[in-house]
Design an enzyme around this catalytic site. Sequence first.
Site, short mmCIF file in Angstrom:
data_model
loop_
_atom_site.label_atom_id
_atom_site.label_comp_id
_atom_site.label_asym_id
_atom_site.label_seq_id
_atom_site.Cartn_x
_atom_site.Cartn_y
_atom_site.Cartn_z
N THR A 230 0.84 -1.19 0.00
CA THR A 230 0.00 0.00 0.00
C THR A 230 0.87 1.24 0.00
O THR A 230 2.05 1.11 -0.22
CB THR A 230 -0.91 0.00 1.23
OG1 THR A 230 -0.09 -0.08 2.38
CG2 THR A 230 -1.84 -1.19 1.24
N THR A 231 0.55 2.28 0.41
CA THR A 231 0.29 3.59 -0.13
C THR A 231 1.52 4.27 -0.79
O THR A 231 2.59 4.31 -0.22
CB THR A 231 -0.24 4.47 1.00
OG1 THR A 231 -1.26 3.77 1.67
CG2 THR A 231 -0.74 5.78 0.49
#
Length: 274
Positions: free
Chosen positions: A52-53
């Site tokens: 993720t990010t």
Amino acid sequence: MVPTDPAHTVAAEAGSSFSEHLSRHHPELLPSARRLGTAPAGSASAAAPQATTIVSLTYAGGVLMAGDRRATMGNMIASRHIRKVFPADSYSVLGIAGTAGLALDMIRLFQVELEHYEKIEGTPMSLDGKSNRLAAMVRQNLPLALQGLAVIPLFAGFDLERHTGRMFSYDVTGGRYEEYEHHSVGSGSVFARGALKKLWRPGLDQDEAVRIAVESLYDAADDDSATGGPDLVRQLWPVVYVVNSAGMREIPERELHQLAEDLVSRRSAAGREA
């Protein structure tokens, strides 16, 4: 009669696309060649680490990309040390969100693709050409994405023809979209994008851009459990690359350490005042 160079003949037959060469001669080596059989949709993604990010933003003279260090597997932290942002070549970088194993394979194939093109053609691929090649790779992964193993990249680089930093986002079908000012992908992207909207402004210098990237990841980690913030105990910091006319460069950990400490100190002071 001029003798033919065997190496040149092999190179010409291979073409300028390494992935196309693989698909013709060794398709089983492509990341998209993996098959899950009759596994129920979504079951594979629950068992595979997810990255993720990622955030990206432009600044005066270039573009920046940063990613946190956490990978999750369901509600478990699979890794606190994963790297999600990588150099694609001397003037571009690539960040990944989604199924970590497939994403890392895609990154390695994309790096070889760009290197192979430059060796065959004798010149680097244009930034638009790179972004289009990456879109084709994402499109090849669509059957696995439909079974829950999606890979969503974010691509950025310095355009030597336009003399500016540019970035591109993708969807699972291989759709390519140029983004302006800033963008984010991954589970914490909504929160990171909110921070970027408030902090980004035209004409940022490089130091300001790095600080904003770190702060946006910190805000994403505050609301998204799958995003890891700066870890002062384990001495873990985001991976941050800047790309400008001089090429790509990774920001040293000592600089990120200082930025993270300053950020935590400011937030702590604001909390005490409240």
